[in-house]
Design an enzyme around this catalytic site. Structure first.
Site, PDB file in Angstrom:
ATOM      1  N   GLU A 176       0.825  -1.216   0.000  1.00 28.25           N
ATOM      2  CA  GLU A 176       0.000   0.000   0.000  1.00 28.25           C
ATOM      3  C   GLU A 176       0.860   1.267   0.000  1.00 28.25           C
ATOM      4  O   GLU A 176       0.699   2.165   0.815  1.00 28.25           O
ATOM      5  CB  GLU A 176      -0.948  -0.004   1.202  1.00 28.25           C
ATOM      6  CG  GLU A 176      -1.955  -1.130   1.132  1.00 28.25           C
ATOM      7  CD  GLU A 176      -3.140  -0.914   2.051  1.00 28.25           C
ATOM      8  OE1 GLU A 176      -3.009  -0.163   3.029  1.00 28.25           O
ATOM      9  OE2 GLU A 176      -4.201  -1.481   1.787  1.00 28.25           O
ATOM     10  N   GLU A 377      -5.446  -8.405  -1.018  1.00 25.31           N
ATOM     11  CA  GLU A 377      -6.192  -8.158   0.228  1.00 25.31           C
ATOM     12  C   GLU A 377      -7.644  -7.892  -0.104  1.00 25.31           C
ATOM     13  O   GLU A 377      -7.927  -7.117  -1.019  1.00 25.31           O
ATOM     14  CB  GLU A 377      -5.650  -6.944   1.001  1.00 25.31           C
ATOM     15  CG  GLU A 377      -4.326  -7.151   1.651  1.00 25.31           C
ATOM     16  CD  GLU A 377      -3.905  -5.954   2.484  1.00 25.31           C
ATOM     17  OE1 GLU A 377      -4.781  -5.222   3.000  1.00 25.31           O
ATOM     18  OE2 GLU A 377      -2.693  -5.703   2.569  1.00 25.31           O
TER      19      GLU A 377
HETATM   20  C1  BGP Z   1      -4.580  -2.600   4.891  1.00 25.55           C
HETATM   21  C2  BGP Z   1      -3.243  -3.224   5.288  1.00 25.55           C
HETATM   22  C3  BGP Z   1      -3.330  -4.492   6.036  1.00 25.55           C
HETATM   23  C4  BGP Z   1      -4.608  -4.671   6.848  1.00 25.55           C
HETATM   24  C5  BGP Z   1      -5.845  -4.082   6.185  1.00 25.55           C
HETATM   25  C6  BGP Z   1      -7.073  -4.136   7.065  1.00 25.55           C
HETATM   26  O1  BGP Z   1      -4.396  -1.234   4.849  1.00 25.55           O
HETATM   27  O2  BGP Z   1      -2.464  -3.490   4.130  1.00 25.55           O
HETATM   28  O3  BGP Z   1      -2.166  -4.543   6.836  1.00 25.55           O
HETATM   29  O4  BGP Z   1      -4.437  -4.220   8.126  1.00 25.55           O
HETATM   30  O5  BGP Z   1      -5.605  -2.767   5.804  1.00 25.55           O
HETATM   31  O6  BGP Z   1      -7.129  -2.977   7.848  1.00 25.55           O
HETATM   32  P1  BGP Z   1      -7.334  -3.086   9.417  1.00 25.55           P
HETATM   33  O7  BGP Z   1      -6.386  -4.140   9.889  1.00 25.55           O
HETATM   34  O8  BGP Z   1      -7.035  -1.744   9.945  1.00 25.55           O
HETATM   35  O9  BGP Z   1      -8.785  -3.467   9.624  1.00 25.55           O
END
Ligand code: BGP
Length: 479
Positions: A176, A377
């Site tokens: 990201e 993701e």
């Molecule tokens: C994205 C990241 C992940 C993961 C995901 C879910 O930004 O790449 O690391 O964390 O978000 O977000 P969160 O864990 O804050 O719910």
């Protein structure tokens, strides 16, 4: 019934700092995430100067994969995963980041994990930096403010490319890389680049300056990787949250397009190999001083990626006559004109549920770049309840994932998008990045651990575990 190609990489996604734990085991040094305290929904995480005795740091122990990786990989294998996306903890390999020689114990840990995965027929898909810069590089060099950190990142990449060149084919450089465009959320610039904005500095200019060093680091790593193993597939990885116009009002339509440049800037550079003109115009208009050196244009052009990986969770909507203070509000992507979309629902954490937005995103990216895509993701953060008989009926998560798989199936089978694979986020419950909570669960495997670090760490299969196992076995994407 529609199928996906036989070699489609069905998998799961994780990140070292969110599940490994062992934050200082095996010679590992502290990373920028190791000084982040727990927050909660609507309560931001704190970044402490150093690790403080009286603070609770959820990522220090996480879910202790470091000591349990063999059992966890057996469960991943039972699901039938074809691949597992995770990251190599940069500060496990270079504890301070600027050492000459790597930490052998750290290298051996990932040898053991990758060997275990491969033994179970699971291909490692590796992110080089998933918000895990060594704290020393942030504190002593100012993170990617310094061009020297480019060299330290490329050295890290070279060491792990060489060490694992016969075990890993798919790599990504920075997780990201673009989420720091939301300059009002200090979490993103800190974890992406090891940078905090000082009083009187222009946050957007700092973001572009440090972003340039990351883009150079990414391109140099791609070039180095190709020298080490021409079979490597090295991707960029961006967070994508499509931005819809609230209405057919041409002002809304153009506003959405202008905002989409925030999403496209980093992948434009990493996929096309040069700065887009809209960005050069912005730098000129705003008077930004971007540290572009002689030779950088050639570096970017030579270091174009092989595929585009991206995270997709939700979509956002903008309305031209609205000035909302969404600063730092991830739900609206921190967009000042962000408004709620009346046509879609949201999760308990306010993240919109929009499977069609995934098909839309796949088409927009494929039309723009004409290279293979990889959904690395996608997931549904929710509170899970354990029934008296120990079962966990996570129907909402199954519904979310099923609808998004149907959407990607249409993109592949009807729109002709080239898609490498799909690795739902948090295949096992892990520490949330934005809030530091365990309560916001994504996993198909439950972990007995709460927001305060209490629990047995026992793993339990949720209904989604069995559901996903069936999806992978059948390759069925549409009922
Ligand atoms: C994205 C990241 C992940 C993961 C995901 C879910 O930004 O790449 O690391 O964390 O978000 O977000 P969160 O864990 O804050 O719910």
């Amino acid at each position: 019934m529609q199928q996906l190609p036989k070699d489609f990489l069905w998998g799961g996604a994780l990140a070292a700092h969110q599940f490994e734990g062992g934050w200082n085991a095996g010679g590992k040094g502290p990373s920028v995430v190791d000084v982040m305290t727990a927050g909660a929904h609507g309560v931001p995480r704190k970044i402490t100067a150093e690790i403080e005795e009286n603070e609770f740091y959820p990522n220090h122990e996480a879910i202790d994969f470091y000591h349990r990786f063999k059992e966890d990989i057996v469960m991943f294998s039972e699901m039938g995963l074809k691949c597992l996306r995770t990251s190599i903890g940069w500060s496990r390999i270079f504890p301070k980041g600027d050492e000459e020689e790597p930490n052998e114990e750290g290298l051996q840990f990932y040898d053991d994990v990758f060997d275990e995965l491969i033994k179970h027929g699971i291909e490692p898909v590796i992110t080089l930096s998933h918000f895990e810069m060594p704290l020393h590089l942030a504190r002593e060099y100012g993170g990617f403010r310094s061009r020297k950190v480019v060299d330290h990142f490329v050295r890290f990449a070279e060491v792990v490319f060489n060490r694992y060149k016969d075990k890993v084919t798919y790599w990504m450089t920075f997780n990201e890389i673009n989420n720091k465009m939301d300059v009002h959320n200090p979490l993103f610039l800190w974890t992406n680049s090891g940078v905090t904005v000082e009083e009187g500095e222009n946050a957007k200019e700092i973001m572009y300056q440090t972003g340039h060093h990351e883009l150079i680091a990414s391109a140099l790593a791609v070039t180095k990787g190709r020298e080490i193993n021409p079979e490597f597939e090295i991707g960029a990885m961006v967070s994508h949250v499509p931005i819809y116009p609230y209405s057919s009002n041409p002002e809304d339509v153009m506003l959405a397009e202008e905002y989409m440049r925030q999403r496209y800037f980093f992948p434009d550079v990493q996929v096309r190999g040069y700065y887009p003109r809209y960005a050069l115009k912005e730098f000129e208009r705003e008077g930004y001083d971007i540290p572009i050196l002689d030779g950088d244009e050639e570096i970017l052009l030579n270091g174009k990626v092989d595929y585009l990986g991206f995270s997709y969770y939700m979509s956002t909507t903008v309305k031209s006559d609205v000035q909302a203070d969404n600063k730092g509000d991830i739900v609206n992507g921190g967009l000042p004109h962000g408004v709620t979309n009346p046509y879609i629902q949201a999760s308990d954490w306010g993240w919109s549920i929009d499977p069609t937005g995934l098909r839309y995103t796949l088409n927009r990216f494929y039309d723009r770049y004409q290279i293979p895509l990889f959904i690395v993701e996608n997931g549904f953060g929710a509170v899970d309840t354990i029934e008296d008989d120990g079962s966990i009926h996570d129907d909402a998560r199954i519904a979310y994932l099923q609808s998004h798989i149907e959407a990607l199936g249409k993109a592949v089978n009807e729109d002709g998008v080239e898609l490498i694979g799909y690795t739902p986020w948090g295949i096992i419950d892990i520490v949330s990045f934005t809030t530091g909570e365990m309560k916001k669960r994504y996993g198909m495997i439950y972990v007995d651990r709460d927001n305060e670090g209490n629990g047995s760490m026992e793993r339990k299969k949720k209904d989604s575990f069995h559901w996903y196992k069936d999806v992978i076995a059948s390759g069925r994407v549409l009922d």
